[in-house]
Design a protein around this motif. Sequence first.
Motif, short mmCIF file in Angstrom:
data_model
loop_
_atom_site.label_atom_id
_atom_site.label_comp_id
_atom_site.label_asym_id
_atom_site.label_seq_id
_atom_site.Cartn_x
_atom_site.Cartn_y
_atom_site.Cartn_z
N VAL A 25 0.86 -1.18 0.00
CA VAL A 25 0.00 0.00 0.00
C VAL A 25 0.89 1.23 0.00
O VAL A 25 1.84 1.31 0.77
CB VAL A 25 -0.92 0.01 1.25
CG1 VAL A 25 -1.71 1.29 1.32
CG2 VAL A 25 -1.84 -1.19 1.23
N VAL A 27 0.85 5.60 0.00
CA VAL A 27 0.05 6.79 0.28
C VAL A 27 0.86 8.02 -0.14
O VAL A 27 2.08 7.98 -0.25
CB VAL A 27 -0.33 6.91 1.77
CG1 VAL A 27 -1.16 5.72 2.21
CG2 VAL A 27 0.88 7.04 2.66
N PRO A 36 -4.53 10.23 -0.72
CA PRO A 36 -4.67 9.23 -1.78
C PRO A 36 -3.93 7.95 -1.40
O PRO A 36 -2.84 8.01 -0.83
CB PRO A 36 -4.02 9.89 -2.99
CG PRO A 36 -3.84 11.32 -2.64
CD PRO A 36 -3.74 11.37 -1.16
N VAL A 37 -4.52 6.80 -1.72
CA VAL A 37 -3.95 5.50 -1.39
C VAL A 37 -4.03 4.63 -2.65
O VAL A 37 -5.05 4.62 -3.34
CB VAL A 37 -4.75 4.83 -0.24
CG1 VAL A 37 -4.17 3.46 0.10
CG2 VAL A 37 -4.77 5.72 0.98
N ARG A 38 -2.95 3.90 -2.93
CA ARG A 38 -2.95 3.03 -4.11
C ARG A 38 -2.20 1.74 -3.83
O ARG A 38 -1.47 1.62 -2.84
CB ARG A 38 -2.33 3.74 -5.30
CG ARG A 38 -0.83 3.93 -5.19
CD ARG A 38 -0.27 4.62 -6.40
NE ARG A 38 1.20 4.70 -6.31
CZ ARG A 38 1.95 5.32 -7.19
NH1 ARG A 38 1.39 5.93 -8.22
NH2 ARG A 38 3.26 5.35 -7.04
N ASP A 39 -2.34 0.80 -4.74
CA ASP A 39 -1.60 -0.46 -4.71
C ASP A 39 -0.31 -0.24 -5.48
O ASP A 39 -0.34 0.08 -6.67
CB ASP A 39 -2.45 -1.55 -5.37
CG ASP A 39 -1.79 -2.92 -5.37
OD1 ASP A 39 -0.57 -3.03 -5.13
OD2 ASP A 39 -2.51 -3.90 -5.62
N PRO A 46 -6.31 2.32 -10.14
CA PRO A 46 -7.19 3.18 -9.35
C PRO A 46 -6.55 3.65 -8.05
O PRO A 46 -5.67 3.00 -7.50
CB PRO A 46 -8.41 2.30 -9.08
CG PRO A 46 -7.93 0.90 -9.27
CD PRO A 46 -6.79 0.96 -10.24
N VAL A 47 -7.03 4.78 -7.57
CA VAL A 47 -6.57 5.38 -6.32
C VAL A 47 -7.80 5.62 -5.45
O VAL A 47 -8.81 6.13 -5.92
CB VAL A 47 -5.84 6.72 -6.59
CG1 VAL A 47 -5.51 7.43 -5.29
CG2 VAL A 47 -4.59 6.49 -7.42
N LEU A 48 -7.71 5.22 -4.20
CA LEU A 48 -8.75 5.55 -3.23
C LEU A 48 -8.34 6.84 -2.54
O LEU A 48 -7.16 7.04 -2.23
CB LEU A 48 -8.90 4.44 -2.20
CG LEU A 48 -9.32 3.07 -2.74
CD1 LEU A 48 -9.26 2.04 -1.63
CD2 LEU A 48 -10.69 3.15 -3.34
N VAL A 49 -9.31 7.70 -2.27
CA VAL A 49 -9.03 8.98 -1.63
C VAL A 49 -9.85 9.07 -0.35
O VAL A 49 -11.07 8.88 -0.38
CB VAL A 49 -9.36 10.16 -2.57
CG1 VAL A 49 -9.10 11.48 -1.88
CG2 VAL A 49 -8.53 10.05 -3.84
N PHE A 50 -9.17 9.35 0.77
CA PHE A 50 -9.82 9.43 2.07
C PHE A 50 -9.65 10.83 2.65
O PHE A 50 -8.59 11.45 2.45
CB PHE A 50 -9.19 8.42 3.04
CG PHE A 50 -9.35 7.00 2.60
CD1 PHE A 50 -10.49 6.29 2.90
CD2 PHE A 50 -8.35 6.38 1.86
CE1 PHE A 50 -10.65 4.97 2.48
CE2 PHE A 50 -8.49 5.06 1.44
CZ PHE A 50 -9.65 4.36 1.75
N TRP A 55 -8.41 9.08 7.57
CA TRP A 55 -7.17 8.31 7.40
C TRP A 55 -6.39 8.28 8.71
O TRP A 55 -5.87 7.24 9.12
CB TRP A 55 -6.32 8.87 6.28
CG TRP A 55 -5.10 8.05 6.03
CD1 TRP A 55 -3.82 8.37 6.38
CD2 TRP A 55 -5.03 6.77 5.42
NE1 TRP A 55 -2.97 7.37 6.00
CE2 TRP A 55 -3.68 6.37 5.41
CE3 TRP A 55 -5.99 5.91 4.87
CZ2 TRP A 55 -3.27 5.14 4.89
CZ3 TRP A 55 -5.57 4.70 4.34
CH2 TRP A 55 -4.24 4.33 4.36
#
Length: 69
Positions: A25, A27, A36-39, A46-50, A55
């Motif tokens: 992971v 960030v 933003p968080v990604r693999d 894709p990027v997840l945004v918290f 977070w």
Amino acid sequence: MRPLDLSAAAWRKSSYSNQDGGECVEVSDDFAAIVPVRDSKVPHGPVLVFPSAGWASFVSAVRGDQLRI
């Protein structure tokens, strides 16, 4: 909502990521209000945004061993 430009974001791998290439992971700390968080294995995926506060709560729970699967 406008698309978020992450092209210049600096990414760092989570200290909880596996050193053998699994569970990676990443960030970015470049944004004040969001995280933003990604693999890391799929850097252009894709990027997840918290929200930053959400977070921070999640990280505190992980560090405090408060999450159970």
